[in-house]
Scaffold this motif. Structure first.
Motif, mmCIF file in Angstrom:
data_model
loop_
_atom_site.group_PDB
_atom_site.id
_atom_site.type_symbol
_atom_site.label_atom_id
_atom_site.label_comp_id
_atom_site.label_asym_id
_atom_site.label_seq_id
_atom_site.Cartn_x
_atom_site.Cartn_y
_atom_site.Cartn_z
ATOM 1 N N ILE A 85 0.847 -1.203 0.000
ATOM 2 C CA ILE A 85 0.000 0.000 0.000
ATOM 3 C C ILE A 85 0.880 1.251 0.000
ATOM 4 N N LEU A 86 1.856 1.273 0.889
ATOM 5 C CA LEU A 86 2.722 2.452 1.011
ATOM 6 C C LEU A 86 3.581 2.643 -0.243
ATOM 7 N N ALA A 87 4.013 1.546 -0.854
ATOM 8 C CA ALA A 87 4.784 1.652 -2.102
ATOM 9 C C ALA A 87 3.936 2.269 -3.210
ATOM 10 N N HIS A 88 2.679 1.862 -3.316
ATOM 11 C CA HIS A 88 1.786 2.441 -4.328
ATOM 12 C C HIS A 88 1.551 3.929 -4.061
ATOM 13 N N LEU A 89 1.342 4.280 -2.791
ATOM 14 C CA LEU A 89 1.121 5.687 -2.457
ATOM 15 C C LEU A 89 2.363 6.528 -2.739
ATOM 16 N N ALA A 91 4.744 5.869 -4.941
ATOM 17 C CA ALA A 91 4.912 5.960 -6.396
ATOM 18 C C ALA A 91 3.965 6.993 -7.005
ATOM 19 N N ALA A 92 2.816 7.198 -6.371
ATOM 20 C CA ALA A 92 1.837 8.175 -6.858
ATOM 21 C C ALA A 92 2.042 9.556 -6.226
ATOM 22 N N ASN A 93 3.130 9.721 -5.474
ATOM 23 C CA ASN A 93 3.447 10.992 -4.797
ATOM 24 C C ASN A 93 2.370 11.439 -3.812
ATOM 25 N N VAL A 94 1.729 10.463 -3.171
ATOM 26 C CA VAL A 94 0.730 10.763 -2.150
ATOM 27 C C VAL A 94 1.443 10.820 -0.799
ATOM 28 N N ILE A 95 1.316 11.936 -0.125
ATOM 29 C CA ILE A 95 1.912 12.105 1.201
ATOM 30 C C ILE A 95 0.918 11.618 2.250
ATOM 31 N N VAL A 96 1.375 10.725 3.104
ATOM 32 C CA VAL A 96 0.565 10.214 4.205
ATOM 33 C C VAL A 96 0.875 11.067 5.436
ATOM 34 N N ASP A 97 -0.124 11.778 5.930
ATOM 35 C CA ASP A 97 0.065 12.633 7.103
ATOM 36 C C ASP A 97 0.292 11.803 8.364
ATOM 37 N N TYR A 98 -0.509 10.758 8.525
ATOM 38 C CA TYR A 98 -0.318 9.794 9.606
ATOM 39 C C TYR A 98 -1.045 8.520 9.247
ATOM 40 N N LEU A 99 -0.686 7.455 9.944
ATOM 41 C CA LEU A 99 -1.256 6.137 9.671
ATOM 42 C C LEU A 99 -1.301 5.349 10.962
ATOM 43 N N TYR A 100 -2.331 4.559 11.135
ATOM 44 C CA TYR A 100 -2.390 3.611 12.241
ATOM 45 C C TYR A 100 -3.171 2.388 11.789
ATOM 46 N N ILE A 101 -3.011 1.325 12.526
ATOM 47 C CA ILE A 101 -3.654 0.055 12.187
ATOM 48 C C ILE A 101 -4.816 -0.190 13.150
ATOM 49 N N SER A 102 -5.917 -0.633 12.598
ATOM 50 C CA SER A 102 -7.082 -0.995 13.397
ATOM 51 C C SER A 102 -7.525 -2.394 12.981
ATOM 52 N N TYR A 103 -8.757 -2.720 13.314
ATOM 53 C CA TYR A 103 -9.272 -4.069 13.109
ATOM 54 C C TYR A 103 -10.712 -3.971 12.644
ATOM 55 N N ASN A 104 -11.043 -4.681 11.586
ATOM 56 C CA ASN A 104 -12.409 -4.709 11.079
ATOM 57 C C ASN A 104 -13.159 -5.835 11.780
ATOM 58 N N ARG A 105 -14.130 -5.486 12.589
ATOM 59 C CA ARG A 105 -14.888 -6.483 13.351
ATOM 60 C C ARG A 105 -15.726 -7.392 12.447
ATOM 61 N N GLN A 106 -16.136 -6.885 11.302
ATOM 62 C CA GLN A 106 -16.985 -7.664 10.400
ATOM 63 C C GLN A 106 -16.201 -8.747 9.658
ATOM 64 N N THR A 107 -14.982 -8.422 9.243
ATOM 65 C CA THR A 107 -14.197 -9.371 8.449
ATOM 66 C C THR A 107 -13.055 -10.010 9.227
ATOM 67 N N ILE A 111 -6.911 -3.339 9.378
ATOM 68 C CA ILE A 111 -7.253 -2.207 8.524
ATOM 69 C C ILE A 111 -6.177 -1.141 8.696
ATOM 70 N N ALA A 112 -5.655 -0.623 7.600
ATOM 71 C CA ALA A 112 -4.747 0.520 7.641
ATOM 72 C C ALA A 112 -5.590 1.779 7.503
ATOM 73 N N ILE A 113 -5.500 2.655 8.475
ATOM 74 C CA ILE A 113 -6.241 3.913 8.448
ATOM 75 C C ILE A 113 -5.226 5.024 8.293
ATOM 76 N N PHE A 114 -5.423 5.868 7.283
ATOM 77 C CA PHE A 114 -4.477 6.961 7.118
ATOM 78 C C PHE A 114 -5.160 8.238 6.665
ATOM 79 N N LYS A 115 -4.462 9.325 6.912
ATOM 80 C CA LYS A 115 -4.930 10.663 6.546
ATOM 81 C C LYS A 115 -3.987 11.223 5.500
#
Length: 136
Positions: A85-89, A91-107, A111-115
């Protein structure tokens, strides 16, 4: 995209408990909570059942807070998925302000959550085949 509640609070004894009390009294369920600190204040990021009601309750309790749009990507519990995910971002010159990992209760997957401020990031990720999550 998900709405995340971001708020500032003092780094004092009981500060986190005060926040969870406000949310519990408003019948808000917390799915994800991230607390970052600095010298005197902390930034709390929350994914909750009803962000608008949470925001209203927290503001009424005197907290400085806002809603932020964040992108949540299902990582499918596969080794290296965050790296991809981070490699794709990058390569597309997308700056990630912050990131944290969570958990999807349904699946039952992480989950990677980022701004980011990049308006096309969500469309770009979907085009790369990533599964974006709108609820946890």
């Amino acid at each position: 995209m998900l709405n995340q509640v971001s708020l500032f609070t003092e780094n004092t004894k009981g500060a986190l408990h005060n926040i969870t009390t406000v949310l519990a009294n408003a019948n808000i369920n917390i799915y994800t909570m991230l607390a970052n600190d600095s010298a005197e204040f902390g930034i709390i990021r929350l994914i909750v059942t009803d962000p608008a009601i949470a925001l209203q309750a927290l503001k009424s309790a005197g907290y400085q807070c806002r809603l932020d749009r964040v992108i949540a990507i299902d990582m499918a519990d596969t080794p290296g998925s965050l790296d991809k995910i981070l490699a794709h971002l990058e390569a597309a010159n997308v700056i990630v302000d912050y990131l944290y990992i969570s958990y999807n209760r349904q699946t039952a997957t992480p989950i990677a959550i980022f701004k980011t401020t990049e308006p096309e990031a969500e469309t770009f990720l979907q085009g790369k085949g990533y599964v974006l999550v709108n609820t946890l």
